[in-house]
Structures are given as structure tokens and as C-alpha cells.
Design a protein around this motif. Structure first.
Motif, short mmCIF file in Angstrom:
data_model
loop_
_atom_site.label_atom_id
_atom_site.label_comp_id
_atom_site.label_asym_id
_atom_site.label_seq_id
_atom_site.Cartn_x
_atom_site.Cartn_y
_atom_site.Cartn_z
N SER A 72 -79.96 20.34 -38.98
CA SER A 72 -81.15 19.82 -38.51
C SER A 72 -81.51 18.36 -39.00
O SER A 72 -81.81 17.41 -38.15
CB SER A 72 -82.42 20.50 -39.07
OG SER A 72 -82.57 21.76 -38.56
N ARG A 76 -81.76 15.08 -35.98
CA ARG A 76 -82.81 14.00 -36.35
C ARG A 76 -82.32 12.52 -36.52
O ARG A 76 -83.01 11.64 -36.15
CB ARG A 76 -83.86 14.38 -37.66
CG ARG A 76 -84.91 15.31 -37.28
CD ARG A 76 -85.39 16.13 -38.25
NE ARG A 76 -86.53 16.84 -37.96
CZ ARG A 76 -86.68 18.31 -37.75
NH1 ARG A 76 -85.40 18.62 -37.73
NH2 ARG A 76 -87.52 18.87 -37.37
N LEU A 81 -85.06 9.71 -36.05
CA LEU A 81 -86.26 10.20 -36.83
C LEU A 81 -85.99 10.30 -38.14
O LEU A 81 -86.92 10.31 -39.22
CB LEU A 81 -86.54 11.73 -36.20
CG LEU A 81 -87.07 11.70 -34.69
CD1 LEU A 81 -87.03 13.02 -34.15
CD2 LEU A 81 -88.50 11.08 -34.67
N ASP A 193 -84.05 21.83 -31.80
CA ASP A 193 -84.08 21.89 -33.22
C ASP A 193 -84.43 23.46 -33.66
O ASP A 193 -85.71 23.59 -33.73
CB ASP A 193 -84.68 20.95 -33.84
CG ASP A 193 -84.50 21.12 -35.51
OD1 ASP A 193 -83.52 22.12 -35.73
OD2 ASP A 193 -85.31 20.57 -36.39
#
Length: 354
Positions: A72, A76, A81, A193
Motif C-alpha cells: 500500500s 501511494r 500521496l 488499494d
């Protein structure tokens, strides 16, 4: 890569280290330390560790691993992110790490849309207005964005529910709204995700079917994060299996199951029904005299399970593996069962490129 075309994502030597003075870890002797020793000596955690891969246009690239493997965090990092610590990262040849705030906003709004496990729907808005939200942010007029949103609501199987609020929907329906909202901005790549991990098994299967259908119809590039091996094998064109922040093996589902890179991967795939993943291209052998003219014809990507059924049903000794009228090889009970049992020569030795 089959051609010299620019990958959608190109990732090289990517690191994400959390902790004090994180930038000192990549490229130093600290980079070689096991995760526990790195934490003990530096207080840092390498969530993504020297990862490199390309995502090709039109493929479903699955990143799979257990909780804490870094998958994850990795997805990102693709849109910043989470800011990578070091490495290089490009989308369609453009340096993502060099993007300013405006370019990053454009990337997230237009080029790479995220679909999260927690749907993030706006509770006071209807299904239609939730789907249209990204188009509203883009400045599209009300009539145009609602018309486009209505098309997508129908595409994801929610026709008739346009005026409902998220609280009036099931978990699977809410996830369909999230998928439609991501599709509305027409991104070049969809980033998932673990989108279905909170859903009931039957609804999860329905949503997997939806992803398969959308990919078949649109050919859209997807990066899909999951901890579920069966989901990865079902959806993935290629799979990157992660452990402790690094990629242990990167390959097709058939390569992962048929030729595990190490004991960790071997244990991971131990209970997978090999006959449902491996293809006849793995099992076939050259024909002997007389075998090239008879027996049922199979496409090269037919599974071993389908081949076993075809040979049994025909009552003959072999089935032919054909591609555009060309005989590639034959399969019989012996070589099919050899592959199922894992006693054959392995994909690297036996598979013929078609």
C-alpha cells in the motif's frame, strides 16, 4: 516489453524509509540490514526497499503481499500521496518526482485515479453526484457532467439507484460508486488499494468480475493491490510479490505458480490448484508420428484443467495445441498430470512463446 514503447509507470530503485534521517539508508551499508536490525540500529523502517518495475499499457499489474509487506505504501508513492525517499519514478515518461504542486494535482485528477478500500463517498450527495464529483472539480458544466455520470452509473451496474445516498447502498454498491467515480475522469491508469478486502466473499467475487469485465471492454491499465493470492491470480496480467518492502518475484500468474523464485514464494502458492493456473503451453510436447492429425484442438492459453477434460472427453490419447491453424505441440494425460503434480521440467524449460 514486447515493443519499445513508453511504460505507463516506470519505477527504478524506489525507496520509502520512515524514521529519523531516512535519506541516509538507501545506498549505504544500512540498506543491506534485515528489517528488524535496521529498526534497532537507526529507528527507521524501510517500507519500500529498492523496488524496480514497469507497468505496461493495458495490463493489470498486481502488487501482492501480506500485511506490512509495503504494497500500500508503494501504490501511494506512485502519485506521491507518500513521498519516496529515493529512486526514480515516471508516468508516461514524465518525471513524477520533479512535478510541482500543479502538475501533481493534474496527475491525481486526470491521469491516475485511486479506488480505495474505504470508499470515501460524500454522504450528503446522491450516487449520481458522487460519480460526477471529479468532473465538477475539473470544471465541467452541470448538464454535461451529470450525463457522463449517468452513463458510468449504468456501466457499473447501478442503473435505477442514481438518486440514492451512500447510506442506502450495500458495501458492494458503494464500491461500484467509487469505481464509477474513478472512471469518470477517464484516467490513463486506475490504482486499486485493496478495494474489495472489506466486502463479503460473494460481493467480492462480483466486484472482481466487474474489474475483469471493464478491463476486457476498455483495456484500461490497472495497478491492483491485494493480500489475497486467489484475487491476484484471477486478475493479474503480471504479479509482483512483496516481502519486507522488496519484490521477491515478478512474473505472470503462471510463472509465479509454476516456477516459484524461492521457498517463500513456494510456500505462498503451495495450495493453489496448479491445473487452474498453468496452461497447455507449459505441458505440451512435440508430436510423434500420427499425433499431429487427430485429437481435439486447444488454444495455447487453455488451462491444464481444460485440457484434461478435453482429452478425457475425446477418448483419444492426445489433444493438439493450435495457434492460428499452426500446430505448436500436443498434450496427453501423462504430461498434463506431470505438470499438475509439479514434477515436470518447469515453465522456464517447457513453455513455448506464442
Amino acid at each position: 516489453m514486447s515493443e519499445a514503447r513508453t511504460p505507463v509507470f516506470s519505477v527504478r530503485n524506489l525507496w520509502k524509509v520512515f524514521g529519523p534521517k531516512a535519506e541516509r539508508v538507501p545506498g549505504s551499508e544500512l540498506a543491506e540490514l534485515p528489517a528488524a536490525e535496521l529498526r534497532e540500529r537507526t529507528g527507521c523502517t524501510a517500507a519500500v526497499r529498492d523496488v524496480s518495475f514497469d507497468v505496461e499499457k493495458g495490463e493489470v499489474f498486481v502488487v501482492m503481499g501480506l500485511s506490512g509487506s509495503g504494497k500500500s505504501t508503494l501504490v501511494r508513492c506512485l502519485t506521491r500521496l507518500i513521498e519516496p525517499t529515493s529512486g526514480t519514478l515516471a508516468i508516461d515518461g514524465e518525471d513524477v518526482l520533479a512535478m510541482d504542486t500543479h502538475r501533481l494535482r493534474e496527475l491525481r485528477r486526470h491521469r491516475a485515479a485511486m479506488v480505495f478500500q474505504h470508499f470515501g463517498l460524500l454522504p450528503h450527495r446522491t450516487v449520481l453526484d458522487n460519480v460526477a464529483y471529479g468532473l465538477e472539480i475539473q470544471g465541467l458544466g452541470k448538464a454535461e457532467r451529470r450525463a457522463k455520470a449517468a452513463e458510468l452509473v449504468e456501466k457499473v451496474g447501478l442503473a435505477g439507484l442514481e438518486d440514492r445516498r451512500p447510506s442506502q447502498l450495500s458495501g458492494g454498491q458503494q464500491q461500484r460508486v467509487g469505481l464509477a467515480r474513478a472512471l469518470a475522469v477517464d484516467p490513463s491508469v486506475l490504482l486499486f488499494d485493496e478495494p474489495f478486502s472489506a466486502l463479503d466473499p460473494l460481493i467480492r467475487r462480483e466486484m472482481q468480475d466487474e474489474v475483469v469485465r471493464l478491463h476486457r471492454e476498455e483495456g484500461r491499465t490497472m495497478v491492483f493491490i491485494t493480500h489475497d493470492l486467489s484475487e491476484a491470480l484471477r486478475l493479474g496480467t503480471r504479479i509482483a510479490l512483496m516481502r519486507d518492502g522488496g519484490i521477491v518475484q515478478l512474473g505472470t500468474p503462471e510463472e509465479i505458480v509454476g516456477s516459484p523464485a524461492d521457498d517463500y514464494v513456494r510456500e505462498f502458492v503451495r495450495d493453489v490448484p496448479r491445473e487452474q493456473v498453468l496452461t497447455v503451453a507449459t505441458a505440451m510436447r512435440p508430436p510423434t508420428a500420427g499425433e499431429s492429425e487427430s485429437g481435439p484442438a486447444l488454444r495455447p492459453r487453455a488451462t491444464v484443467s481444460e485440457a484434461i477434460e478435453a482429452v478425457s472427453r475425446s477418448g483419444g490419447p492426445v489433444a493438439r495445441v493450435m495457434d492460428d491453424g499452426r500446430l505448436l505441440g500436443v498434450v496427453d494425460h501423462a504430461c498434463l498430470l506431470d505438470v499438475v503434480a509439479g514434477t515436470g521440467e518447469g515453465i522456464a524449460a517447457r513453455e513455448v512463446t506464442v
